[in-house]
Design a protein around this motif. Structure first.
Motif, PDB file in Angstrom:
ATOM      1  N   PHE A  24       0.825  -1.216   0.000  1.00 53.52           N
ATOM      2  CA  PHE A  24       0.000   0.000   0.000  1.00 53.52           C
ATOM      3  C   PHE A  24       0.857   1.263   0.000  1.00 53.52           C
ATOM      4  CE2 PHE A  24      -3.498  -2.775   1.368  1.00 53.52           C
ATOM      5  CZ  PHE A  24      -4.507  -2.281   0.556  1.00 53.52           C
ATOM      6  N   LEU A  25       1.960   1.254   0.744  1.00 51.16           N
ATOM      7  CA  LEU A  25       2.818   2.440   0.770  1.00 51.16           C
ATOM      8  C   LEU A  25       3.483   2.650  -0.594  1.00 51.16           C
ATOM      9  CD1 LEU A  25       4.436   2.118   4.302  1.00 51.16           C
ATOM     10  CD2 LEU A  25       2.649   3.679   3.570  1.00 51.16           C
ATOM     11  N   ARG A  26       3.787   1.563  -1.277  1.00 53.45           N
ATOM     12  CA  ARG A  26       4.320   1.689  -2.643  1.00 53.45           C
ATOM     13  C   ARG A  26       3.270   2.298  -3.565  1.00 53.45           C
ATOM     14  NH1 ARG A  26       5.845  -3.282  -6.700  1.00 53.45           N
ATOM     15  NH2 ARG A  26       6.583  -2.004  -8.431  1.00 53.45           N
ATOM     16  N   PHE A  27       2.027   1.881  -3.382  1.00 56.38           N
ATOM     17  CA  PHE A  27       0.949   2.472  -4.175  1.00 56.38           C
ATOM     18  C   PHE A  27       0.826   3.963  -3.922  1.00 56.38           C
ATOM     19  CE2 PHE A  27      -3.478   3.916  -3.654  1.00 56.38           C
ATOM     20  CZ  PHE A  27      -3.828   4.018  -4.993  1.00 56.38           C
ATOM     21  N   LEU A  28       0.903   4.352  -2.635  1.00 57.89           N
ATOM     22  CA  LEU A  28       0.808   5.776  -2.308  1.00 57.89           C
ATOM     23  C   LEU A  28       1.970   6.552  -2.933  1.00 57.89           C
ATOM     24  CD1 LEU A  28      -0.235   6.245   1.427  1.00 57.89           C
ATOM     25  CD2 LEU A  28      -1.493   6.899  -0.622  1.00 57.89           C
ATOM     26  N   GLY A  33      -2.536   4.416 -10.599  1.00 52.70           N
ATOM     27  CA  GLY A  33      -2.951   3.027 -10.677  1.00 52.70           C
ATOM     28  C   GLY A  33      -3.930   2.674  -9.578  1.00 52.70           C
ATOM     29  N   ASP A  34      -4.053   1.356  -9.273  1.00 51.79           N
ATOM     30  CA  ASP A  34      -4.925   0.941  -8.187  1.00 51.79           C
ATOM     31  C   ASP A  34      -4.163  -0.025  -7.293  1.00 51.79           C
ATOM     32  OD1 ASP A  34      -5.110  -1.713  -9.282  1.00 51.79           O
ATOM     33  OD2 ASP A  34      -6.478  -0.883 -10.756  1.00 51.79           O
ATOM     34  N   ALA A  98      -3.554   1.604   3.192  1.00 54.06           N
ATOM     35  CA  ALA A  98      -2.231   2.184   3.444  1.00 54.06           C
ATOM     36  C   ALA A  98      -2.089   2.665   4.880  1.00 54.06           C
ATOM     37  CB  ALA A  98      -1.977   3.342   2.478  1.00 54.06           C
ATOM     38  N   PHE A  99      -3.197   2.878   5.560  1.00 50.19           N
ATOM     39  CA  PHE A  99      -3.162   3.339   6.946  1.00 50.19           C
ATOM     40  C   PHE A  99      -3.626   2.239   7.909  1.00 50.19           C
ATOM     41  CE2 PHE A  99      -4.615   6.569   3.938  1.00 50.19           C
ATOM     42  CZ  PHE A  99      -3.426   7.269   3.821  1.00 50.19           C
ATOM     43  N   PRO A 191       6.091   6.960   4.357  1.00 51.63           N
ATOM     44  CA  PRO A 191       6.616   5.600   4.614  1.00 51.63           C
ATOM     45  C   PRO A 191       7.757   5.600   5.629  1.00 51.63           C
ATOM     46  CG  PRO A 191       6.313   5.962   2.262  1.00 51.63           C
ATOM     47  CD  PRO A 191       6.137   7.294   2.929  1.00 51.63           C
ATOM     48  N   LEU A 192       8.603   6.623   5.587  1.00 51.68           N
ATOM     49  CA  LEU A 192       9.717   6.686   6.543  1.00 51.68           C
ATOM     50  C   LEU A 192       9.201   6.853   7.973  1.00 51.68           C
ATOM     51  CD1 LEU A 192      12.166   8.985   4.532  1.00 51.68           C
ATOM     52  CD2 LEU A 192      12.273   6.508   4.821  1.00 51.68           C
ATOM     53  N   LEU A 193       8.205   7.740   8.145  1.00 52.58           N
ATOM     54  CA  LEU A 193       7.641   7.927   9.478  1.00 52.58           C
ATOM     55  C   LEU A 193       6.923   6.661   9.934  1.00 52.58           C
ATOM     56  CD1 LEU A 193       7.210   9.889  11.821  1.00 52.58           C
ATOM     57  CD2 LEU A 193       5.077  10.596  10.732  1.00 52.58           C
ATOM     58  N   THR A 194       6.257   5.971   9.002  1.00 51.70           N
ATOM     59  CA  THR A 194       5.574   4.721   9.349  1.00 51.70           C
ATOM     60  C   THR A 194       6.574   3.686   9.847  1.00 51.70           C
ATOM     61  OG1 THR A 194       3.864   5.152   7.693  1.00 51.70           O
ATOM     62  CG2 THR A 194       4.091   2.890   8.474  1.00 51.70           C
ATOM     63  N   ILE A 195       7.703   3.558   9.150  1.00 50.55           N
ATOM     64  CA  ILE A 195       8.749   2.625   9.598  1.00 50.55           C
ATOM     65  C   ILE A 195       9.264   3.033  10.972  1.00 50.55           C
ATOM     66  CG2 ILE A 195      11.091   1.795   9.105  1.00 50.55           C
ATOM     67  CD1 ILE A 195      10.414   2.099   6.125  1.00 50.55           C
ATOM     68  N   GLY A 196       9.423   4.336  11.183  1.00 55.74           N
ATOM     69  CA  GLY A 196       9.878   4.816  12.481  1.00 55.74           C
ATOM     70  C   GLY A 196       8.896   4.485  13.593  1.00 55.74           C
ATOM     71  N   ILE A 197       7.596   4.624  13.316  1.00 51.46           N
ATOM     72  CA  ILE A 197       6.575   4.308  14.312  1.00 51.46           C
ATOM     73  C   ILE A 197       6.575   2.816  14.629  1.00 51.46           C
ATOM     74  CG2 ILE A 197       4.081   4.159  14.670  1.00 51.46           C
ATOM     75  CD1 ILE A 197       4.992   6.938  15.102  1.00 51.46           C
ATOM     76  N   VAL A 198       6.649   1.995  13.567  1.00 54.61           N
ATOM     77  CA  VAL A 198       6.599   0.535  13.775  1.00 54.61           C
ATOM     78  C   VAL A 198       7.835   0.061  14.536  1.00 54.61           C
ATOM     79  CG1 VAL A 198       6.639  -1.694  12.612  1.00 54.61           C
ATOM     80  CG2 VAL A 198       5.136   0.111  11.775  1.00 54.61           C
ATOM     81  N   THR A 199       9.019   0.494  14.122  1.00 51.05           N
ATOM     82  CA  THR A 199      10.240   0.070  14.821  1.00 51.05           C
ATOM     83  C   THR A 199      10.288   0.655  16.228  1.00 51.05           C
ATOM     84  OG1 THR A 199      11.454   1.928  13.830  1.00 51.05           O
ATOM     85  CG2 THR A 199      11.585  -0.212  12.715  1.00 51.05           C
TER      86      THR A 199
END
Length: 277
Positions: A24-28, A33-34, A98-99, A191-199
């Motif tokens: 989903f983050l790649r799509f964003l 596309g879809d 994506a969220f 995506p970078l902030l998402t990785i930061g939140i998850v890690t």
């Protein structure tokens, strides 16, 4: 025998959410596309495994699903995934994956690493800390650029309405250029902030046992992610453009600045700590 089963279900669920988040983050990031069928199916499979993990933990490991805050968050994340699968086509909300996927992953990890759950080893934390800090800092840097573009958008729009475009303001880019720049910087930073939140969930127990600054840093970190996610979601699903997106971007950046200020003003730690939760 039951505990290994619960661990297997936990890691399988996390793996499905990780892959779904990446899709989903790649799509964003591509912005066109879809999302296809793979991303939603992965969330659906992850939700099924998540439900199985909750059942095993509740029925055999005696973890009460409504006691405390962390495990109920995991249950709520699973329910959110199920609701997404049920309504996504009817309301054309595929992009919400994506969220939904990163949020479900974060809730799942938090339920595992805090509230009496497993504690990551020091070696894992030491290995992940540079990656965690770098992704957050690069994400904030991109949000700074997005906020700058959003601010210039609002200035340019105001001057155009007042018909006061003269002097140095004649050099400002066109509104659509600023709007696209703001959106692209957000897409790159999210995506970078998402990785930061998850890690950051690796240090979740520290937040739970820490002082007020640790809690504030975690809370504003999640609020930053939610605000940026809302701006991107509303742009993709509801056509948010221009002024509303600019205000949302500036608000999200403001929360990120609060996180930085809390981090800089906190008491000096005895050892390196996570930048965000």
């Amino acid at each position: 025998m039951t505990e290994p089963v619960a661990d297997v279900l936990f890691y399988l669920t996390a793996a499905f959410y990780v892959v779904a988040s990446a899709i989903f983050l790649r799509f964003l990031a591509q912005g066109k596309g879809d999302v296809g069928v793979l991303g939603p199916r992965l969330i659906g499979a992850g939700a099924a495994l998540h439900a199985a993990h909750i059942c095993v933990a509740s029925l055999y490991l005696r973890v009460c699903p409504v006691e405390g805050i962390h495990f109920p968050m995991s249950v709520g994340a699973m329910a959110m995934c199920v609701a997404y699968i049920v309504v996504r086509r009817r309301y054309k909300l595929e992009v919400a994956g994506a969220f939904v996927a990163p949020l479900a992953l974060t809730s799942l990890l938090a339920s595992h690493f805090v509230g009496g759950g497993a504690e990551p080893t020091a070696r894992i934390k030491e290995a992940m800390l540079p990656f965690h800090v770098a992704t957050n800092l690069f994400g904030v840097a991109l949000f700074t650029l997005a906020s700058s573009a959003a601010t210039l958008y609002l200035v340019q729009e105001h001057l155009l309405k007042k018909k006061q475009i003269d002097g140095v303001f004649r050099r400002l880019p066109a509104l659509d250029v600023l709007d696209r720049a703001e959106h692209r910087f957000l897409l790159a930073g999210f995506p970078l902030l998402t990785i930061g939140i998850v890690t950051g969930t690796l240090w979740a127990r520290r937040v739970e046992m820490g002082g007020q600054s640790e809690v504030l840093r975690a809370v504003f970190g999640y609020v930053t992610w939610l605000v940026i996610a809302a701006v991107l979601f509303l742009r993709a699903a509801a056509g948010w453009r221009g002024r509303r997106a600019a205000y949302g971007t500036i608000a999200g950046f403001g929360f990120a600045v609060v996180v930085l200020m809390v981090y800089l003003l906190r008491s000096a730690p005895a050892q390196p700590t996570a930048y965000l939760p």
